[in-house]
Design a protein around this motif. Structure first.
Motif, mmCIF file in Angstrom:
data_model
loop_
_atom_site.group_PDB
_atom_site.id
_atom_site.type_symbol
_atom_site.label_atom_id
_atom_site.label_comp_id
_atom_site.label_asym_id
_atom_site.label_seq_id
_atom_site.Cartn_x
_atom_site.Cartn_y
_atom_site.Cartn_z
ATOM 1 N N GLY A 19 0.800 -1.223 0.000
ATOM 2 C CA GLY A 19 0.000 0.000 0.000
ATOM 3 C C GLY A 19 0.830 1.269 0.000
ATOM 4 N N ARG A 20 1.987 1.219 -0.616
ATOM 5 C CA ARG A 20 2.861 2.386 -0.693
ATOM 6 C C ARG A 20 3.048 2.768 -2.145
ATOM 7 N N SER A 21 3.532 3.969 -2.365
ATOM 8 C CA SER A 21 3.775 4.391 -3.742
ATOM 9 C C SER A 21 5.042 3.714 -4.272
ATOM 10 N N TYR A 22 5.069 3.553 -5.570
ATOM 11 C CA TYR A 22 6.244 2.974 -6.226
ATOM 12 C C TYR A 22 7.478 3.811 -5.927
ATOM 13 N N ASP A 23 7.324 5.140 -5.956
ATOM 14 C CA ASP A 23 8.468 6.017 -5.703
ATOM 15 C C ASP A 23 9.009 5.857 -4.284
ATOM 16 N N THR A 24 8.133 5.646 -3.303
ATOM 17 C CA THR A 24 8.602 5.423 -1.934
ATOM 18 C C THR A 24 9.456 4.171 -1.868
ATOM 19 N N VAL A 25 8.974 3.103 -2.484
ATOM 20 C CA VAL A 25 9.728 1.848 -2.458
ATOM 21 C C VAL A 25 11.039 2.005 -3.221
ATOM 22 N N ARG A 26 10.982 2.601 -4.394
ATOM 23 C CA ARG A 26 12.175 2.721 -5.246
ATOM 24 C C ARG A 26 13.199 3.701 -4.679
ATOM 25 N N LYS A 27 12.741 4.859 -4.226
ATOM 26 C CA LYS A 27 13.675 5.916 -3.817
ATOM 27 C C LYS A 27 14.096 5.839 -2.358
ATOM 28 N N GLN A 28 13.289 5.199 -1.506
ATOM 29 C CA GLN A 28 13.633 5.149 -0.089
ATOM 30 C C GLN A 28 13.945 3.727 0.370
ATOM 31 N N TRP A 29 12.971 2.850 0.267
ATOM 32 C CA TRP A 29 13.150 1.514 0.813
ATOM 33 C C TRP A 29 14.276 0.752 0.115
ATOM 34 N N ALA A 30 14.248 0.720 -1.211
ATOM 35 C CA ALA A 30 15.216 -0.092 -1.957
ATOM 36 C C ALA A 30 16.640 0.450 -1.854
ATOM 37 N N ARG A 31 16.804 1.642 -1.342
ATOM 38 C CA ARG A 31 18.149 2.212 -1.159
ATOM 39 C C ARG A 31 18.702 1.969 0.236
#
Length: 137
Positions: A19-31
């Motif tokens: 339930g999160r935005s793709y950008d949150t996952v890509r720019k924050q979590w995955a880093r």
């Protein structure tokens, strides 16, 4: 034809499931340094092991649910101090934008919410851990 795509999820699928935005996952979590390495590719997208991803999210990004007394009235500041994972300023801003419930009490001009009301509002916000039966906690 044999499907040789690795099992797992893309970042977009992870975002949808949590339930999160793709950008949150890509720019924050995955880093994050503990983010798991890709286990392969599906088309041009990296694929990640779901269990490893869930472990990192649980350890670093999911906020623990706060335990509030159901029938006690809390001010926004008291909710922040109780560890609700949200600041009093955010509660007031969300209230003015219609994203937080109206207060259960406004005695003496002070907005207060019952613990049950605040818990329900927090459940609508993202990244709060849920127990097996679906309740917060």
């Amino acid at each position: 034809m044999v499907d040789r795509a690795p099992k797992g999820e893309t970042l977009r699928e992870i975002a949808d499931r949590h339930g999160r935005s793709y950008d949150t996952v890509r720019k924050q979590w995955a880093r994050h340094p503990d983010w798991p390495a890709p286990i392969g590719k599906r088309g041009r997208w990296h694929v990640y092991d779901s269990a490893a991803v869930d472990r990192v999210i649980g350890e670093h990004f999911a906020r623990p649910a706060v335990q509030l007394q159901p029938r006690r009235l809390y001010t926004a500041q008291q909710l922040e101090e109780a560890g609700a994972g949200i600041t009093a300023g955010t509660i007031r801003a969300d209230l003015s934008r219609g994203r937080w419930p109206q207060p259960d009490s406004t005695d003496d001009g002070v907005n207060r919410w019952y613990g049950t009301t605040a818990t329900a509002a927090l459940a609508q916000r993202r990244s709060y851990k849920r127990s097996v039966d679906g309740t917060l906690g």
